[in-house]
Each structure stands twice: as C-alpha cells, then as structure tokens.
Design an enzyme around this catalytic site. Structure first.
Site, short mmCIF file in Angstrom:
data_model
loop_
_atom_site.label_atom_id
_atom_site.label_comp_id
_atom_site.label_asym_id
_atom_site.label_seq_id
_atom_site.Cartn_x
_atom_site.Cartn_y
_atom_site.Cartn_z
N LYS A 190 -55.57 -23.51 -1.74
CA LYS A 190 -54.26 -22.96 -1.15
C LYS A 190 -53.67 -24.44 -0.11
O LYS A 190 -52.68 -24.52 0.66
CB LYS A 190 -54.93 -22.38 -0.18
CG LYS A 190 -55.70 -22.39 1.04
CD LYS A 190 -56.47 -21.20 1.34
CE LYS A 190 -57.07 -21.41 2.45
NZ LYS A 190 -58.60 -20.12 2.65
N ARG A 193 -63.42 -11.85 10.80
CA ARG A 193 -61.54 -11.40 9.77
C ARG A 193 -61.53 -10.05 9.06
O ARG A 193 -61.81 -9.29 8.75
CB ARG A 193 -61.13 -13.40 9.07
CG ARG A 193 -60.20 -12.98 8.97
CD ARG A 193 -59.77 -14.58 8.88
NE ARG A 193 -59.57 -14.60 6.98
CZ ARG A 193 -59.72 -15.85 6.32
NH1 ARG A 193 -59.40 -16.69 6.82
NH2 ARG A 193 -60.14 -16.15 5.00
C1 LIG Z 1 -59.84 -20.95 2.35
C2 LIG Z 1 -60.91 -19.52 1.78
C3 LIG Z 1 -62.10 -20.38 0.85
C4 LIG Z 1 -61.88 -22.10 1.05
O1 LIG Z 1 -62.24 -22.20 2.15
P1 LIG Z 1 -61.98 -23.87 2.88
O2 LIG Z 1 -62.76 -23.98 4.83
O3 LIG Z 1 -60.98 -24.99 2.68
O4 LIG Z 1 -63.29 -24.50 1.85
C5 LIG Z 1 -62.55 -19.85 0.79
N1 LIG Z 1 -62.73 -18.14 0.24
C6 LIG Z 1 -61.83 -17.83 1.72
C7 LIG Z 1 -61.48 -16.00 1.81
C8 LIG Z 1 -60.52 -18.45 2.14
O5 LIG Z 1 -59.47 -17.39 2.98
#
Ligand SMILES: *Cc1c(COP(=O)(O)O)cnc(C)c1O
Length: 356
Positions: free
Chosen positions: A38, A132
């Site tokens: 992302k 969240r």
């Molecule tokens: C962004 C996200 C991740 C990845 O997080 P990092 O800290 O970049 O490894 C994993 N799971 C969800 C639900 C996320 O929103």
C-alpha cells in the site's frame, strides 16, 4: 517540456533482500508472509519483486491498486482495508480475500459473488486493543461467524487482528495467547478449521525473530518492515535487513545567506501553525524543489551530516546547508520514513526511478 521533479529512487534489489529475509524467517517459524504494497500505491515492479522473494500473497488497502498489480503480477490478492459497500463488485472481481468486520458488507459481498459466479474468501477482523478495525464484542463475533458459514459464495478463510496502526498498541506474547484462545474457541464451537490466522503487521517482527509467536498463528501482513528494514514496534533495524531501499533527491533552486529567524510581525504560517525559530545568526540556506505536496518534511533525513531540514511549505523545503559548497542546480539526497515515503509515492510530481 523539461521536468523539474524531485526523484524517488527505488532499489528493487534491497526490497527483494528484505522481503526474502522476512519470508525465510517466517518459513522457519511456520508463519506465512504477505507483502503489503500500500505505501507504493500498488507499484507492479515492487509487487513482482515481492512475489519473486517468496511472499504467500500480496495485500493492499485499495482495490484500484490491486487491479493495477493484477494486470502484471500473478498472486493471491488480499484487500486489507475493510470493503466499501459501493465497491463490493470490484472487490469480488479483483481480490481473492478481504478483511471484514460488518455483517451488512458480508451480505453484499456474498450477493456480488453469487452474481459474478465467484467465490470470495473472508478473514474476520477481531479487535485486540489498537481500537481500529475489528469486532470487539465476542457475542457479535460468534453471530457473524455463524452467519458467514451459511453464506453460499463466501468462504471463511481465517481470523485476523491488527496492531500499532491507530492506538500504537504493540502485540505481546500475552495478547497473542488471548487471540489464540479465541481462535480455538471458535474452531471448536463451529467444528471448523481456519486456514489463515493473520495476526499482525511489521510490529510483530520482533516477536517473529525471537521465535515467540504462538504456533497457531501462521500469517503476518508485512509492509514497512520490508520497505524500510525496521520493525514498527520499536523502530529497530531488523537484523540483516537493508536500509537503503529508497532515496529522495531534490534540486536546489536558491542558495542565500539569511538570518535564521524571521522579522516583522509574526502570525501563522501557511499551514495555520505559529512557527518557532532558533536564532543561530546568519546561515547559508537552500530552497529545494519539493514541499508538503511531495513529502512529510519531518520524515526526511539528509544523507550528509550537518545539513538540517528547517521546514517546508507546499512546494519548497528549506534546509540549512552549513558549510557545504553547493550551487544552484545541485542535488541533495535524503532517506525517508514511512510517512514521507507514502507522500512521495502519492505525489504525481515525484518521479519514480528504479535503480536495479
Ligand atoms: C497497513 C496494514 C498492514 C501492514 O502494516 P506495516 O506496518 O506496513 O507492516 C497490515 N495489515 C493491515 C490491516 C494494514 O492496514
């Protein structure tokens, strides 16, 4: 037209190295790793290198990014942001798996899957403290699972939880055992076996490397750890990971000696903040060709020692260049944190170049 773009230099080799390192550690510990794309808006070149490094699948927060990657890279795709009700059809079309917490959305996904003649896999998100996404109420959790199991075109593929994104809560061995207890209770209650127990992101890397993740947990979704080589629980360098994955390069538009504090009547800056300045006398300062539209000024660090980022407006970043003998047109390079990297990928003005 010639371009005046700051550059984001992307080292595919360094990203590959980090992905492979984490994937192999995962393999040793019985944990599958998904590469989370992302921060790069689903960059297909990065997606490709993650698959080559052996990730189980690719995860992204936006279906548009998944669609773009899917055109070039074959992988199992997971949508890791909760689905938009208005987008369920695209989600079923392009994502193999999605993370969910709302029954209304699940019903819509089921209906779309039926309409398209497809099956769609579901990971139900459980709230474990970061406040969240995810279901906190355990009765609601049981109810939602009971209903999914009856939905014709959805497959309950696993349970998931997330940490350290909103509340800053770090996963611990204790919270992990609590999660495992819950998973086992659900598996027993419904006589099912859930393939994927997806219990976190880059903040779980310290536990992964210390071998402290309970065996039942077999999946992590890793973005930042691969992209920047650091975990997000303590922001520590992952042993063996490369830190030179990305570089940001700007061009000097002005160099002048100026006082280090503004003068005149001082009110708010362009962003509604009251700025504060330290008086260091007359300093040599450079204006660079990028600003808040392209980076987070607090998230970039000059590669040369003795240079200091003083701040940024929409289109300029102001740096104190100390005694360096730079000239107009010279380049200055920076390392980036996650926030600055996200901004750099998102800005259409930043030219992305691939080093290897
Ligand atoms: C962004 C996200 C991740 C990845 O997080 P990092 O800290 O970049 O490894 C994993 N799971 C969800 C639900 C996320 O929103």
């Amino acid at each position: 037209m010639n371009i005046c773009s700051p550059l984001l230099e992307i080292s595919l080799k360094a990203i590959y190295h980090n992905a492979k390192l984490i994937v192999e550690k995962g393999r040793e510990m019985g944990v599958y790793i998904d590469g989370v794309t992302k921060v790069s808006l689903g960059d297909p070149k990065i997606a490709d290198i993650l698959v080559k490094a052996g990730v189980r699948g690719l995860s992204d927060s936006r279906i548009e990014s998944i669609k773009r990657m899917k055109e070039e890279v074959e992988a199992e795709y997971t949508l890791i942001r909760l689905p938009c009700l208005s987008q369920v059809e695209e989600i079923v079309k392009y994502a193999d798996i999605s993370l969910n917490s709302e029954i209304k959305t699940l019903r819509a996904l089921n209906a779309s899957s039926k309409k398209l003649g497809k099956r769609h896999k579901i990971i139900i998100m459980v709230e474990m403290g970061d406040i969240r996404e995810g279901i906190w109420n355990r009765d609601e959790l049981m109810e939602i699972i009971r209903e999914i199991l009856k939905m014709e075109n959805l497959d309950l593929y696993g349970l998931g939880t997330n940490f350290t994104c909103f509340g800053g809560v770090i996963p611990t061995v204790e919270t992990y055992w609590e999660f495992v207890d819950l998973v086992e209770k659900i598996e027993e209650t419904f006589s099912i076996n859930l393939p994927l127990i997806s219990a976190g992101n880059s903040s779980s890397i310290p536990l992964l490397f210390e071998g402290k993740i309970p065996k039942k947990i077999n999946h992590l979704r890793i973005g930042e750890g691969i992209m920047l080589g650091k975990d997000t629980a303590f922001r520590k360098h992952i042993p063996g990971a490369r830190l030179d994955t990305f570089r940001f390069i700007g061009e000097i538009l002005e160099i002048k000696e100026k006082p280090s504090v503004p003068w005149g009547i001082i009110n708010e800056d362009a962003f509604g903040h009251k700025p504060s300045f330290v008086d260091k006398g007359i300093r040599r300062r450079a204006l660079l060709n990028f600003g808040r539209q392209d980076i987070d000024p607090q998230g970039i660090t000059p590669e040369l020692p003795g240079i200091e980022v003083l701040g940024a407006t929409s289109d300029y970043t102001v740096v104190d260049i100390g005694d360096y003998d730079f000239k107009v047109g010279d380049n200055l390079s920076f390392s980036l944190n996650y926030s600055a990297l996200l901004q750099a990928f998102t800005s259409p003005y930043v030219k992305k170049i691939y080093k290897d």
